[in-house]
Design a protein around this motif. Structure first.
Motif, PDB file in Angstrom:
ATOM      1  N   ASN A   1      23.761 -12.774 -11.237  1.00 53.09           N
ATOM      2  CA  ASN A   1      24.467 -12.877 -12.511  1.00 53.09           C
ATOM      3  C   ASN A   1      24.262 -11.686 -13.445  1.00 53.09           C
ATOM      4  O   ASN A   1      24.738 -11.707 -14.576  1.00 53.09           O
ATOM      5  CB  ASN A   1      24.075 -14.170 -13.234  1.00 53.09           C
TER       6      ASN A   1
ATOM      7  N   CYS B   1      26.762 -21.197 -15.162  1.00 47.24           N
ATOM      8  CA  CYS B   1      26.901 -19.907 -14.470  1.00 47.24           C
ATOM      9  C   CYS B   1      27.992 -19.883 -13.405  1.00 47.24           C
ATOM     10  O   CYS B   1      28.719 -18.892 -13.299  1.00 47.24           O
ATOM     11  CB  CYS B   1      25.564 -19.480 -13.880  1.00 47.24           C
TER      12      CYS B   1
ATOM     13  N   ASN C   1      26.998 -12.156 -16.390  1.00 46.37           N
ATOM     14  CA  ASN C   1      27.713 -13.434 -16.416  1.00 46.37           C
ATOM     15  C   ASN C   1      27.337 -14.161 -17.708  1.00 46.37           C
ATOM     16  O   ASN C   1      26.144 -14.320 -18.006  1.00 46.37           O
ATOM     17  CB  ASN C   1      27.315 -14.271 -15.190  1.00 46.37           C
ATOM     18  N   ASP C   2      28.334 -14.637 -18.463  1.00 47.51           N
ATOM     19  CA  ASP C   2      28.034 -15.351 -19.708  1.00 47.51           C
ATOM     20  C   ASP C   2      27.567 -16.784 -19.459  1.00 47.51           C
ATOM     21  O   ASP C   2      27.078 -17.454 -20.371  1.00 47.51           O
ATOM     22  CB  ASP C   2      29.217 -15.315 -20.675  1.00 47.51           C
ATOM     23  N   CYS C   3      27.720 -17.280 -18.238  1.00 45.04           N
ATOM     24  CA  CYS C   3      27.249 -18.610 -17.834  1.00 45.04           C
ATOM     25  C   CYS C   3      27.777 -19.728 -18.744  1.00 45.04           C
ATOM     26  O   CYS C   3      27.081 -20.716 -19.000  1.00 45.04           O
ATOM     27  CB  CYS C   3      25.727 -18.656 -17.743  1.00 45.04           C
TER      28      CYS C   3
ATOM     29  N   GLY D   1      31.119 -19.382 -15.229  1.00 36.85           N
ATOM     30  CA  GLY D   1      31.083 -18.314 -16.233  1.00 36.85           C
ATOM     31  C   GLY D   1      31.942 -17.121 -15.872  1.00 36.85           C
ATOM     32  O   GLY D   1      32.487 -17.009 -14.765  1.00 36.85           O
ATOM     33  N   LYS D   2      32.056 -16.199 -16.815  1.00 38.48           N
ATOM     34  CA  LYS D   2      32.833 -14.976 -16.627  1.00 38.48           C
ATOM     35  C   LYS D   2      31.907 -13.779 -16.775  1.00 38.48           C
ATOM     36  O   LYS D   2      30.986 -13.786 -17.592  1.00 38.48           O
ATOM     37  CB  LYS D   2      33.962 -14.899 -17.652  1.00 38.48           C
ATOM     38  N   PHE D   3      32.195 -12.738 -15.987  1.00 39.27           N
ATOM     39  CA  PHE D   3      31.414 -11.515 -16.060  1.00 39.27           C
ATOM     40  C   PHE D   3      32.001 -10.590 -17.118  1.00 39.27           C
ATOM     41  O   PHE D   3      33.218 -10.442 -17.218  1.00 39.27           O
ATOM     42  CB  PHE D   3      31.379 -10.822 -14.692  1.00 39.27           C
ATOM     43  N   HIS D   4      31.109  -9.978 -17.891  1.00 43.52           N
ATOM     44  CA  HIS D   4      31.487  -9.023 -18.932  1.00 43.52           C
ATOM     45  C   HIS D   4      30.704  -7.737 -18.712  1.00 43.52           C
ATOM     46  O   HIS D   4      29.527  -7.782 -18.348  1.00 43.52           O
ATOM     47  CB  HIS D   4      31.175  -9.584 -20.323  1.00 43.52           C
TER      48      HIS D   4
END
Length: 145
Positions: free
Chosen positions: A60, A91, A85-87, A94-97
């Motif tokens: 993550n 998680c 990952n903002d979880c 979640g979305k990755f930033h």
């Protein structure tokens, strides 16, 4: 005359053959500085990796697009992206930033008893701008060995 020419040619040939081997022998007898590596989650030594996984257990958090400006005996520095990952709400959903990051590796120590490879023992991530929620501007991680 012919005998002299043959002896000169033979001497030149022997000198040409002997020179590289004696040069390499002196280069090999000279102590060389150890290689600096960063060890990944699978215990593989890497030099100037393009990406690096920070969160080995779940993936993550990782660094990507790394551009190394220094890779020396005391430290290595790069710029790149910290992908987190903002979880939210958890998680797996979640979305990755991505966040611009400045990376520093330091505290080299001998890796796994191998005299030729020393691993960087600490990773520092500095965020010059935006950063993940609830994350300080600078994060420091002790790396595994």
């Amino acid at each position: 005359m012919a005998k002299t020419a043959i002896l000169v040619c033979a001497g030149t040939a022997l000198a040409a053959i002997a020179a590289p081997s004696s040069a390499s022998a002196s280069a090999n007898s000279r102590p060389q500085s150890p290689n600096r590596v960063v060890v990944d989650c699978f215990f593989h030594a890497q030099v100037r990796p393009a990406s690096f996984l920070i969160a080995c257990a779940d993936g993550n958090n990782y660094l990507s697009n790394l551009r190394w400006s220094q890779w020396g005996p005391d430290a290595a520095t790069a710029t790149g992206q910290d992908v987190v990952n903002d979880c939210k709400p958890y998680c797996a959903a979640g979305k990755f930033h991505s966040y611009p990051a400045q990376i520093r590796l330091d505290r080299a120590r001998q890796w796994n008893g191998k005299s030729r490879e020393w691993q960087y023992g600490r990773l520092t991530v500095n965020y010059p701008g935006a950063r993940p929620a609830d994350t300080p501007q600078t994060m420091t991680y002790n790396l595994w060995s």
